[in-house]
Design a protein around this motif. Sequence first.
Motif, PDB file in Angstrom:
ATOM      1  N   SER A 175       0.844  -1.325  -0.178  1.00 33.16           N
ATOM      2  CA  SER A 175      -0.107  -0.137  -0.135  1.00 33.16           C
ATOM      3  C   SER A 175       0.935   1.228   0.085  1.00 33.16           C
ATOM      4  O   SER A 175       0.454   2.519  -0.652  1.00 33.16           O
ATOM      5  CB  SER A 175      -0.918   0.054   1.116  1.00 33.16           C
ATOM      6  OG  SER A 175      -0.457  -0.221   2.484  1.00 33.16           O
ATOM      7  N   GLU A 235       1.393   4.045  -3.353  1.00 33.26           N
ATOM      8  CA  GLU A 235       1.502   5.673  -3.023  1.00 33.26           C
ATOM      9  C   GLU A 235       2.768   6.462  -3.845  1.00 33.26           C
ATOM     10  O   GLU A 235       2.562   7.327  -4.323  1.00 33.26           O
ATOM     11  CB  GLU A 235       1.342   5.990  -1.629  1.00 33.26           C
ATOM     12  CG  GLU A 235      -0.082   5.643  -1.003  1.00 33.26           C
ATOM     13  CD  GLU A 235      -0.072   6.255   0.504  1.00 33.26           C
ATOM     14  OE1 GLU A 235       0.676   7.229   0.854  1.00 33.26           O
ATOM     15  OE2 GLU A 235      -0.928   5.732   1.262  1.00 33.26           O
ATOM     16  N   GLU A 248      -4.725  -0.659   2.379  1.00 29.91           N
ATOM     17  CA  GLU A 248      -5.024   0.140   1.173  1.00 29.91           C
ATOM     18  C   GLU A 248      -4.238   1.563   1.175  1.00 29.91           C
ATOM     19  O   GLU A 248      -4.014   2.027   2.091  1.00 29.91           O
ATOM     20  CB  GLU A 248      -6.431   0.207   0.944  1.00 29.91           C
ATOM     21  CG  GLU A 248      -7.184  -0.915   0.833  1.00 29.91           C
ATOM     22  CD  GLU A 248      -8.773  -0.851   0.674  1.00 29.91           C
ATOM     23  OE1 GLU A 248      -9.254   0.001  -0.023  1.00 29.91           O
ATOM     24  OE2 GLU A 248      -9.236  -1.076   1.585  1.00 29.91           O
ATOM     25  N   PRO A 249      -3.763   1.853  -0.405  1.00 31.52           N
ATOM     26  CA  PRO A 249      -3.197   3.101  -0.282  1.00 31.52           C
ATOM     27  C   PRO A 249      -4.133   4.277   0.079  1.00 31.52           C
ATOM     28  O   PRO A 249      -5.276   4.196   0.100  1.00 31.52           O
ATOM     29  CB  PRO A 249      -2.909   3.224  -1.635  1.00 31.52           C
ATOM     30  CG  PRO A 249      -3.561   1.992  -2.443  1.00 31.52           C
ATOM     31  CD  PRO A 249      -3.810   1.032  -1.335  1.00 31.52           C
ATOM     32  N   PHE A 250      -3.410   5.010   0.889  1.00 31.53           N
ATOM     33  CA  PHE A 250      -4.383   6.423   1.380  1.00 31.53           C
ATOM     34  C   PHE A 250      -5.153   5.990   2.454  1.00 31.53           C
ATOM     35  O   PHE A 250      -4.917   6.678   3.564  1.00 31.53           O
ATOM     36  CB  PHE A 250      -5.108   7.059   0.213  1.00 31.53           C
ATOM     37  CG  PHE A 250      -4.314   7.449  -0.830  1.00 31.53           C
ATOM     38  CD1 PHE A 250      -3.194   8.398  -0.638  1.00 31.53           C
ATOM     39  CD2 PHE A 250      -4.343   7.020  -2.110  1.00 31.53           C
ATOM     40  CE1 PHE A 250      -2.446   8.595  -1.973  1.00 31.53           C
ATOM     41  CE2 PHE A 250      -3.610   7.166  -3.214  1.00 31.53           C
ATOM     42  CZ  PHE A 250      -2.535   8.045  -3.046  1.00 31.53           C
ATOM     43  N   VAL A 275      -3.406  13.984   2.274  1.00 35.54           N
ATOM     44  CA  VAL A 275      -3.678  12.505   1.996  1.00 35.54           C
ATOM     45  C   VAL A 275      -5.142  12.445   1.103  1.00 35.54           C
ATOM     46  O   VAL A 275      -5.107  11.838  -0.096  1.00 35.54           O
ATOM     47  CB  VAL A 275      -3.749  11.597   3.044  1.00 35.54           C
ATOM     48  CG1 VAL A 275      -4.042  10.056   2.698  1.00 35.54           C
ATOM     49  CG2 VAL A 275      -2.883  11.623   4.068  1.00 35.54           C
ATOM     50  N   ARG A 280      -4.386  13.763  -2.378  1.00 33.35           N
ATOM     51  CA  ARG A 280      -3.456  12.847  -3.300  1.00 33.35           C
ATOM     52  C   ARG A 280      -4.628  11.661  -3.870  1.00 33.35           C
ATOM     53  O   ARG A 280      -4.324  11.343  -4.887  1.00 33.35           O
ATOM     54  CB  ARG A 280      -2.431  12.304  -2.589  1.00 33.35           C
ATOM     55  CG  ARG A 280      -1.302  13.426  -2.584  1.00 33.35           C
ATOM     56  CD  ARG A 280      -0.046  12.987  -1.769  1.00 33.35           C
ATOM     57  NE  ARG A 280       0.157  12.310  -0.444  1.00 33.35           N
ATOM     58  CZ  ARG A 280       0.286  11.061  -0.145  1.00 33.35           C
ATOM     59  NH1 ARG A 280       0.886  10.179  -1.107  1.00 33.35           N
ATOM     60  NH2 ARG A 280       0.097  10.846   1.192  1.00 33.35           N
ATOM     61  N   TYR A 281      -5.414  11.162  -2.966  1.00 30.59           N
ATOM     62  CA  TYR A 281      -6.022  10.153  -3.406  1.00 30.59           C
ATOM     63  C   TYR A 281      -7.273  10.545  -4.191  1.00 30.59           C
ATOM     64  O   TYR A 281      -7.299  10.108  -5.450  1.00 30.59           O
ATOM     65  CB  TYR A 281      -6.843   9.814  -1.968  1.00 30.59           C
ATOM     66  CG  TYR A 281      -8.118   8.877  -2.301  1.00 30.59           C
ATOM     67  CD1 TYR A 281      -7.844   7.513  -2.560  1.00 30.59           C
ATOM     68  CD2 TYR A 281      -9.580   9.162  -2.202  1.00 30.59           C
ATOM     69  CE1 TYR A 281      -8.659   6.535  -3.124  1.00 30.59           C
ATOM     70  CE2 TYR A 281     -10.467   8.584  -2.443  1.00 30.59           C
ATOM     71  CZ  TYR A 281     -10.180   7.155  -2.915  1.00 30.59           C
ATOM     72  OH  TYR A 281     -11.245   6.122  -3.293  1.00 30.59           O
ATOM     73  N   LYS A 282      -7.860  11.811  -4.121  1.00 34.58           N
ATOM     74  CA  LYS A 282      -8.730  12.067  -5.265  1.00 34.58           C
ATOM     75  C   LYS A 282      -7.941  12.531  -6.290  1.00 34.58           C
ATOM     76  O   LYS A 282      -8.756  12.081  -7.298  1.00 34.58           O
ATOM     77  CB  LYS A 282      -9.543  13.565  -4.619  1.00 34.58           C
ATOM     78  CG  LYS A 282     -10.338  13.202  -3.357  1.00 34.58           C
ATOM     79  CD  LYS A 282     -11.705  13.954  -3.289  1.00 34.58           C
ATOM     80  CE  LYS A 282     -12.675  13.561  -2.274  1.00 34.58           C
ATOM     81  NZ  LYS A 282     -13.510  12.354  -2.934  1.00 34.58           N
ATOM     82  N   LYS A 292      -7.592   9.273  -8.069  1.00 33.07           N
ATOM     83  CA  LYS A 292      -8.757   8.605  -8.701  1.00 33.07           C
ATOM     84  C   LYS A 292      -9.379   9.148  -9.930  1.00 33.07           C
ATOM     85  O   LYS A 292      -9.849   8.613 -10.812  1.00 33.07           O
ATOM     86  CB  LYS A 292      -9.633   8.413  -7.277  1.00 33.07           C
ATOM     87  CG  LYS A 292      -9.493   7.295  -6.465  1.00 33.07           C
ATOM     88  CD  LYS A 292      -9.209   5.970  -6.863  1.00 33.07           C
ATOM     89  CE  LYS A 292     -10.871   5.328  -7.370  1.00 33.07           C
ATOM     90  NZ  LYS A 292     -11.133   4.193  -6.639  1.00 33.07           N
ATOM     91  N   CYS A 294      -8.154  -0.415  -7.502  1.00 33.53           N
ATOM     92  CA  CYS A 294      -7.687  -1.307  -6.506  1.00 33.53           C
ATOM     93  C   CYS A 294      -8.822  -2.607  -6.575  1.00 33.53           C
ATOM     94  O   CYS A 294      -9.925  -2.208  -6.718  1.00 33.53           O
ATOM     95  CB  CYS A 294      -7.843  -0.530  -4.871  1.00 33.53           C
ATOM     96  SG  CYS A 294      -6.890   0.981  -4.708  1.00 33.53           S
TER      97      CYS A 294
END
Length: 310
Positions: free
Chosen positions: A68, A72, A91-93, A130, A133-135, A138, A145
């Motif tokens: 994970s 990232e 999971e990442p983030f 965080v 970066r996630y948004k 995606k 994932c």
Amino acid sequence: MTSQWEEFYVTHSTPADYEENKKKINDFCRNVSAERKIVLVTSGGTAIPLEHNTVRFVDNFSAGTRGSASAEYFLEMNYAVIFIYRLKSLEPFVRHFMGQEFLDMLDVRKEGDVTSVVVKNDCVSSVLPVLTRYKSAKEAGHLLCISFTSLSEYLWLLRAACECLASFGSRALLYLAAAVSDFYIPSNQMPVHKMQSEAGAPTISLQLVPKMLEPLVNLWVPHAYVVSFKLETDEGLLISKARGALAKYKHKMVIANILHTRKHRVVLVMPTTSSEIVLSSEEMEAGIEIESKIVAVLVKRHDFFRVEPI
Ligand code: 9Z3
């Protein structure tokens, strides 16, 4: 003659959500732009069911930290990332906000008739970067994932991902950090129902799992940069086992680690050289993760390989 790995796919039927997951992988890959590199990160342990209607299973150790965190860092290095992970492992983030600690970061706010949930002011500085970066990963379509639980689900997903990655040629990197069981009970030898204690203590006979690295490297993704992991508990075996795997499968690198030191020491074993990455206690205290350094080295080697395939 059918090989053992082919036999595995013949005797273990596709998981219920296989077609759906395969479509997700295909759609994801189709939308990756021509100049972007792509990495498949596998993460977490594979469960070995002891019964078809599974109540009990044998498991392989892995929290999913390696996979994970690495996912990232690959995103940071502009890779598209397919993250195949064991359900309920990290999971990442998401890994930054676990359990009760996450709920403690939230507040309920009531304004007139409107009730909303907000991040507490003093937590915004840890949530915002965080979440951003996630948004962005995606929304840009750079992160997919997909979860598995059993060894068989993992192996079906691995092959499906490789089928898509083949078209990326040397742009694809495979980072196989999932802890894959060496032993299993073949589907046709497993009881259907829960084993009963009245029948006495069971004798469980495990068989060897076919080594999928062989078809993966030679047939499925012959032009990709393939990196596998070797986990040992005996330091005396670590490097020879890693070298043995490289000699046998002829891929690009084995990252060797010992269970109890895996968070601060790994050895990158390559066909003719090896190098160590060790985190100092200062680096660990500062929150530096060894995965940031592993990924930095891999990205360079992958770039070099793409220019001068070895
Ligand atoms: C690893 O060695 C990973 O680095 C860890 C990461 C599982 C130790 P965590 O998830 O731990 O951060 O808690 N993965 C093992 C890979 C593996 O099982 N390799 C097999 C082998 O060595 C097949 S390629 O034979």
